[in-house]
Design an enzyme around this catalytic site. Structure first.
Site, PDB file in Angstrom:
ATOM      1  NE  ARG A   1      -4.290  -1.664   1.672  1.00  4.24           N
ATOM      2  CZ  ARG A   1      -4.490  -2.609   2.604  1.00  4.24           C
ATOM      3  NH1 ARG A   1      -3.781  -2.597   3.704  1.00  4.24           N
ATOM      4  NH2 ARG A   1      -5.412  -3.515   2.427  1.00  4.24           N
TER       5      ARG A   1
ATOM      6  CE  LYS B   1      -0.189  14.026 -14.338  1.00  2.15           C
ATOM      7  NZ  LYS B   1      -0.489  14.596 -15.670  1.00  2.15           N
TER       8      LYS B   1
ATOM      9  CD  GLU C   1       7.409  16.522 -22.298  1.00  2.00           C
ATOM     10  OE1 GLU C   1       6.757  17.449 -21.790  1.00  2.00           O
ATOM     11  OE2 GLU C   1       6.877  15.488 -22.758  1.00  2.00           O
TER      12      GLU C   1
ATOM     13  CE  LYS D   1       5.702  17.554 -13.729  1.00  2.00           C
ATOM     14  NZ  LYS D   1       5.709  16.374 -14.533  1.00  2.00           N
TER      15      LYS D   1
ATOM     16  CD  GLU E   1      -3.453  16.645 -15.394  1.00  2.00           C
ATOM     17  OE1 GLU E   1      -2.311  16.222 -15.241  1.00  2.00           O
ATOM     18  OE2 GLU E   1      -4.143  16.395 -16.395  1.00  2.00           O
TER      19      GLU E   1
ATOM     20  NE  ARG F   1       0.939  17.091 -12.496  1.00  2.00           N
ATOM     21  CZ  ARG F   1       1.565  16.230 -11.714  1.00  2.00           C
ATOM     22  NH1 ARG F   1       1.281  16.190 -10.429  1.00  2.00           N
ATOM     23  NH2 ARG F   1       2.485  15.416 -12.208  1.00  2.00           N
TER      24      ARG F   1
ATOM     25  CG  ASN G   1      -1.279  16.967 -19.650  1.00  4.57           C
ATOM     26  OD1 ASN G   1      -0.275  16.289 -19.493  1.00  4.57           O
ATOM     27  ND2 ASN G   1      -2.264  16.981 -18.781  1.00  4.57           N
TER      28      ASN G   1
ATOM     29  CG  HIS H   1       1.720  15.905 -23.282  1.00  2.00           C
ATOM     30  ND1 HIS H   1       2.381  17.092 -23.480  1.00  2.00           N
ATOM     31  CD2 HIS H   1       2.614  15.087 -22.668  1.00  2.00           C
ATOM     32  CE1 HIS H   1       3.614  16.997 -23.006  1.00  2.00           C
ATOM     33  NE2 HIS H   1       3.780  15.786 -22.508  1.00  2.00           N
TER      34      HIS H   1
ATOM     35  CG  HIS I   1      -0.678  10.949 -24.805  1.00  3.08           C
ATOM     36  ND1 HIS I   1      -1.258  11.234 -23.596  1.00  3.08           N
ATOM     37  CD2 HIS I   1       0.658  10.974 -24.584  1.00  3.08           C
ATOM     38  CE1 HIS I   1      -0.312  11.438 -22.689  1.00  3.08           C
ATOM     39  NE2 HIS I   1       0.858  11.287 -23.267  1.00  3.08           N
TER      40      HIS I   1
ATOM     41  CG  HIS J   1       6.263  11.184 -24.655  1.00  4.61           C
ATOM     42  ND1 HIS J   1       4.896  11.147 -24.732  1.00  4.61           N
ATOM     43  CD2 HIS J   1       6.566  12.165 -23.762  1.00  4.61           C
ATOM     44  CE1 HIS J   1       4.382  12.055 -23.913  1.00  4.61           C
ATOM     45  NE2 HIS J   1       5.371  12.683 -23.314  1.00  4.61           N
TER      46      HIS J   1
HETATM   47  N1  GLY Z   1       3.740  15.311 -17.482  1.00  4.27           N
HETATM   48  C1  GLY Z   1       2.675  16.123 -17.042  1.00  4.27           C
HETATM   49  C2  GLY Z   1       2.490  16.140 -15.563  1.00  4.27           C
HETATM   50  O1  GLY Z   1       3.320  15.638 -14.839  1.00  4.27           O
HETATM   51  O2  GLY Z   1       1.511  16.648 -15.094  1.00  4.27           O
END
Ligand code: GLY
Length: 378
Positions: free
Chosen positions: A126, A148, A190, A232, A242, A246, A250, A253, A257, A271
């Site tokens: 956990r 993430k 990025e 960031k 997010e 946040r 993206n 993205h 994606h 990517h």
């Molecule tokens: N890569 C986008 C984020 O970490 O929110």
């Protein structure tokens, strides 16, 4: 005089706050950083084959020199490893090793290792503490920061995962010296993203200094990584899960994606390359909607192209068989979709991105068709 190429950035998340250390040669001091943050722990290093050859032994030596017991697991490289099967292997390995709740996972690698080892840490017993030691520029400026973690599914990328913050991020800029140029360029997409979403002065700086970053100039590289991580860290601290801002991270993205899914994650489109085309599409869409000035779109396009990226879908190998409807179908799996409506990160100009659901899908389809090179109706 030798410059001090080291910086520390704090991700201010109350009881989950942590430091990002950035500098040349930091892996040699990894044991000391880990000890001062966590005390005496058993370390479980998860890495992949390409990285292990260069960095597993230095990491082990650094940890053991501070008295930490170290076990390691080497997984194959590549996006295909961000799978349930690989997750099961890592979790079972940790359990076979009789990990307890003080076990410390060390994710040593690029974004793929960071995401899957972080997810294994999130779910084993956990939740175990973990440390990110990112070895690609992409992981250093983006995926190692912010917690993430995820695996991919046949429905799309990163659709199963959790927010699980690392306790420490150690970015050794020297690892980039052994990284293939294509991988460095992917991370650079990025870096450009941070200038485009939030910091027009940083974008100006990148226009002048991007070639130095790509060529490995130590001071330029440090500035690019520290600035990216600072943007960031500030965004993540304000919106960890997010729920709002946040999502700006993206930019490009949702399109990116979809392009990666169309390409089939087979290594033909990485990517960062997909994100570069995606950012051009996001700014192009913004321009079509009367939001982004043409000269800003042109500057972004020029800088991406000068940095070696394709900026049109038509220039991606294999894109000849793709169409706008198929790409939109992939975009519908995006995690930003709410109540069936796609949401987009758009731009009012360089350094000024925002999120909206108020976009006519026909305009999106038209932008995709243009980028695919579909001839305009006569
Ligand atoms: N890569 C986008 C984020 O970490 O929110």
């Amino acid at each position: 005089m030798r410059q001090d190429f080291r910086r520390t950035i704090r991700v201010a998340l109350d009881e989950r706050a942590y430091d990002i250390h950035v500098g040349e040669g930091l892996i040699a001091g990894l044991g000391a950083l880990v000890r001062s943050r966590f005390g005496q722990r058993r370390a479980f290093v998860v890495t992949d084959e390409p990285v292990a050859g260069h960095w597993l032994e230095p990491v082990r030596a650094a940890l053991e020199s501070e008295g930490l017991a170290v076990s390691h697991l080497v997984i194959p490289g590549g996006e295909a490893n961000k799978s349930f099967e690989r997750l099961r292997e890592i979790v079972n390995w940790l359990l076979d090793q009789r990990v307890d709740r003080r076990g410390l996972v060390i994710a040593l690698g690029g974004g793929i290792v960071g995401d899957i080892a972080g997810f294994a840490a999130a779910v084993t017993l956990r939740g175990l503490d973990y440390v990110q030691v990112p070895t690609t520029l992409l992981a250093q400026v983006d995926s190692s920061v912010g917690g993430k973690t995820a695996v991919n599914t046949p429905h799309g990328k990163n659709l199963v995962g959790s927010f699980h913050q690392p306790g420490l991020v150690v970015i050794d800029t020297r690892v980039l010296d052994t990284l293939p140029a294509r991988e460095v360029r992917c991370g650079y997409a990025e870096v450009v993203k941070y200038g485009l979403i939030r910091d027009h002065r940083f974008f100006d700086w990148l226009e002048a200094n991007g070639p130095k970053v790509l060529a490995g100039d130590a001071a330029a590289r440090l500035h690019a990584i520290v600035t990216s991580c600072s943007v960031k860290a500030e965004i993540v601290a304000g919106d960890e899960r997010e729920e709002g801002r946040r999502a700006l991270l993206n930019l490009g993205h949702t399109f990116g994606h979809a392009l990666e899914a169309a390409a089939g994650f087979d290594g033909t489109l990485l990517h960062g390359e997909a994100v570069a085309v995606g950012m051009e599409l996001a700014l192009g869409l913004s321009h079509r909607l009367g939001l982004c000035p043409g000269q800003d779109l042109e500057r972004a396009r020029r800088h991406l192209a000068a940095s070696g990226f394709a900026t049109r879908i038509a220039d991606i190998p294999g894109a000849g068989s793709w169409d706008a409807a198929g790409l939109i179908a992939h975009m519908r799996h995006d995690k930003k979709v709410r109540d069936g409506r796609m949401r987009f990160v758009l731009s009012r100009g360089i350094g000024d991105a925002f999120v909206t659901a108020d976009v006519d899908e026909a305009v999106v389809a038209d932008c995709l068709a243009r980028s695919l090179g579909v001839p305009e109706p006569a």
